[in-house]
Design an enzyme around this catalytic site. Structure first.
Site, short mmCIF file in Angstrom:
data_model
loop_
_atom_site.label_atom_id
_atom_site.label_comp_id
_atom_site.label_asym_id
_atom_site.label_seq_id
_atom_site.Cartn_x
_atom_site.Cartn_y
_atom_site.Cartn_z
N CYS A 232 0.83 -1.21 0.00
CA CYS A 232 0.00 0.00 0.00
C CYS A 232 0.86 1.26 0.00
CB CYS A 232 -0.91 -0.04 1.23
SG CYS A 232 -1.81 1.48 1.54
N CYS B 69 -0.09 3.93 2.65
CA CYS B 69 0.30 3.51 4.00
C CYS B 69 1.69 4.02 4.34
CB CYS B 69 0.27 1.99 4.12
SG CYS B 69 -1.39 1.28 3.93
#
Length: 169
Positions: A92, A95
């Site tokens: 991700c 993230c």
């Protein structure tokens, strides 16, 4: 100790670069690996090239600790201080941005707030227990209960506001 050789773009200014001209710029003790340099009209391959060494641009240690299903109860549910947990996945991109913010917050709130990260790919049952459907998600706990959540990548102020609400409750 390994020596380093740097080849600047000026070595490759023309597409008619002769391999021997570049090879003469390289140290004499070379491995037998091949290396290629992309050029406008094709690429140039060298038969003998020095081994490549990669360096990390940032070698700082993260301030938020990793939590797993094995340490969840002790670190999160039985904590004496309020806890922030970032749910993330290694693949991700957003993230990674939240990681930086959480690390800053962990440093600023040290002693008043414990910060952790949990990889949802590795510990899916915990993510399912808290109905995490997408990442990143930041949950704040106090006395073992979920008190606040921030979904998605938000500015640092959003996280700070949620933290302050939990600390004052």
């Amino acid at each position: 100790m390994a020596s380093s050789t740097s080849l600047t773009p000026s070595h490759f200014a023309s597409t008619r670069v002769h391999t021997r001209a570049i090879s003469s710029q390289l140290p004499s003790k070379l491995s037998s690996s091949r290396i290629s340099f992309p050029l406008k009209n094709g690429s140039l391959k060298l038969r003998y090239a020095p081994p490549l060494t990669l360096k990390a641009l940032s070698a700082r240690e993260p301030k938020a600790a990793v939590v797993t299903k094995d340490t969840w109860e002790k670190s999160i549910l039985n904590s004496d201080t309020p806890v922030l947990v970032e749910f993330y996945a290694s693949w991700c991109g957003p993230c990674r941005m939240v990681h930086r913010i959480i690390d800053e917050i962990a440093g600023e709130y040290a002693g008043r707030l414990s910060c952790f990260v949990l990889n949802t790919d590795d510990d899916l049952p915990i993510a399912e227990d808290y109905e995490i459907k997408a990442v990143p998600v930041v949950l704040l706990f106090k006395n073992g209960e979920k008190r606040e959540s921030v979904v998605g990548t938000m500015p640092k102020d959003f996280y700070i506001a949620a933290i302050e609400r939990v600390l004052k409750s």
